[in-house]
Design an enzyme around this catalytic site. Structure first.
Site, short mmCIF file in Angstrom:
data_model
loop_
_atom_site.label_atom_id
_atom_site.label_comp_id
_atom_site.label_asym_id
_atom_site.label_seq_id
_atom_site.Cartn_x
_atom_site.Cartn_y
_atom_site.Cartn_z
N ASP A 111 0.66 -1.20 0.04
CA ASP A 111 0.03 0.08 0.23
C ASP A 111 0.62 1.22 0.08
O ASP A 111 1.70 1.26 -0.83
CB ASP A 111 -0.95 0.04 1.07
CG ASP A 111 -1.94 1.04 1.34
OD1 ASP A 111 -2.86 1.08 0.77
OD2 ASP A 111 -1.74 1.89 2.11
N TYR A 215 -2.00 11.52 2.04
CA TYR A 215 -2.92 11.60 0.97
C TYR A 215 -2.96 13.10 0.76
O TYR A 215 -3.08 13.60 -0.37
CB TYR A 215 -4.24 11.39 1.50
CG TYR A 215 -4.46 9.88 1.60
CD1 TYR A 215 -4.68 8.93 0.57
CD2 TYR A 215 -4.21 9.36 2.92
CE1 TYR A 215 -4.59 7.42 0.77
CE2 TYR A 215 -4.18 7.96 3.07
CZ TYR A 215 -4.22 7.14 1.90
OH TYR A 215 -4.37 5.67 2.01
N HIS A 274 -7.06 -6.60 -0.86
CA HIS A 274 -6.00 -5.66 -0.52
C HIS A 274 -4.91 -6.00 0.63
O HIS A 274 -3.65 -5.70 0.61
CB HIS A 274 -6.40 -4.18 -0.12
CG HIS A 274 -5.52 -3.18 -0.13
ND1 HIS A 274 -4.84 -2.66 -1.31
CD2 HIS A 274 -5.10 -2.53 1.05
CE1 HIS A 274 -4.05 -1.60 -0.60
NE2 HIS A 274 -4.07 -1.49 0.51
#
Length: 299
Positions: A111, A215, A274
């Protein structure tokens, strides 16, 4: 600097320490001896996300180090999204490898840890022996994917986290329900005890902002400029991809051979989410051990 504290039982004795990386400090745990192998966690995990990998990799003959990346758990949490650009995060890992007394290391990233690992291998190829990526698209693939409606829908949280202030208020609600949701597709489900360890990490002062700032920094970066800076990787690379990923489409798994000329292969696990390193830990461990044990650079 090495410290001793109460660490969870993951089937092997852990050592704990802090490494100075520039003007920041990274907390890490380690186990085993041998060639250095660094594990980089993703969002919203911390070093504990590798609890199913550390012991098998150490027992296979590696010195395994799993840091909390900048902004997470017990590592430094500088203020402002500008401190979380991926080039800075990659420089942290370069400095960590040097601070551990190694000239280079095998690198594994999942990730966001995968995004950092891609960047370390591009920006600092001299410190990366071999590279393994778990469910983290190469930066060019991700940039291309975000132009398509299907991937934009999957990546909605990128843009929510970019909003100033509001995400921090939301993620604390209902005992961290928002962060818990990201872990909920893993099979078997994380236990209550495991989730409580995550809650403890998320509750560290400044951690929620630090995690979200990844982010913010990414969304505010010019994608055109970011793609223009990309360069081919020298490291031999293995990609492992859980195809039931709710956040990244399976078409993002395969990097361009122009970007990754030494791609070993893309190993797709059709039943994994994931959280591939949790869902199919035994298979992931086998793949990593086989890949890193091959003769090659630094052997």
């Amino acid at each position: 600097m090495t410290t001793t504290s109460v660490l969870p039982d993951i089937g092997i004795d852990l050592r704990e320490g802090y490494a100075d990386v520039g003007d920041q400090s990274l907390h890490y745990v380690e186990a085993g001896d041998g060639p250095l192998l660094v594990l980089l966690h993703g969002f919203p995990e911390f070093w504990f996300g590798w609890r199913k990998q550390i012991a098998p990799l150490a027992e296979a003959g590696f010195r395994v180090v799993a840091p909390d990346t900048r902004g997470y758990n017990l590592s430094s949490k500088p203020e402002g999204f500008e401190a979380y650009g991926v080039d800075l995060l990659a420089a942290d890992i370069r400095d960590l490898i040097g601070g551990l007394g190694a000239g280079s290391a095998h690198l594994v990233g999942h990730d966001w840890g995968g995004s950092i690992a891609w960047t370390v291998a591009m920006n600092h190829p001299e410190v990366v022996e071999r590279l393994a990526i778990l469910n983290a698209a190469h930066p060019r693939r991700l940039s291309e994917g975000l132009h398509h409606p299907n991937q934009l829908r999957k990546s909605w949280y990128f843009f929510f986290f970019a909003v100033p202030g509001l995400p921090e208020d939301v993620v604390h609600l209902r005992d961290w329900h928002f962060f818990r949701h990201f872990l909920s597709e893993a099979q078997p489900p994380y236990t209550d005890e495991e989730i409580e360890r995550y809650v403890e990490a998320w509750s560290q002062p400044g951690a929620s902002s630090g995690m979200i700032n990844y982010y913010r920094a990414s969304v505010r970066q010019s994608q055109k400029e970011a793609v223009a800076k990309l360069r081919p990787l020298a490291a031999e690379t293995l990609v492992i991809w859980g195809e039931r990923d709710s956040y990244l489409g399976p078409d993002l798994a395969e990097p361009s051979r122009d970007d990754v000329p030494n791609l070993d292969r893309v190993e797709r696990l059709p039943e994994a989410s994931h959280w591939v390193h949790h869902d199919e830990a035994e298979r992931v461990n086998e793949l990593l051990i086989d890949f890193f044990a091959q003769p090659g650079k630094g052997s």
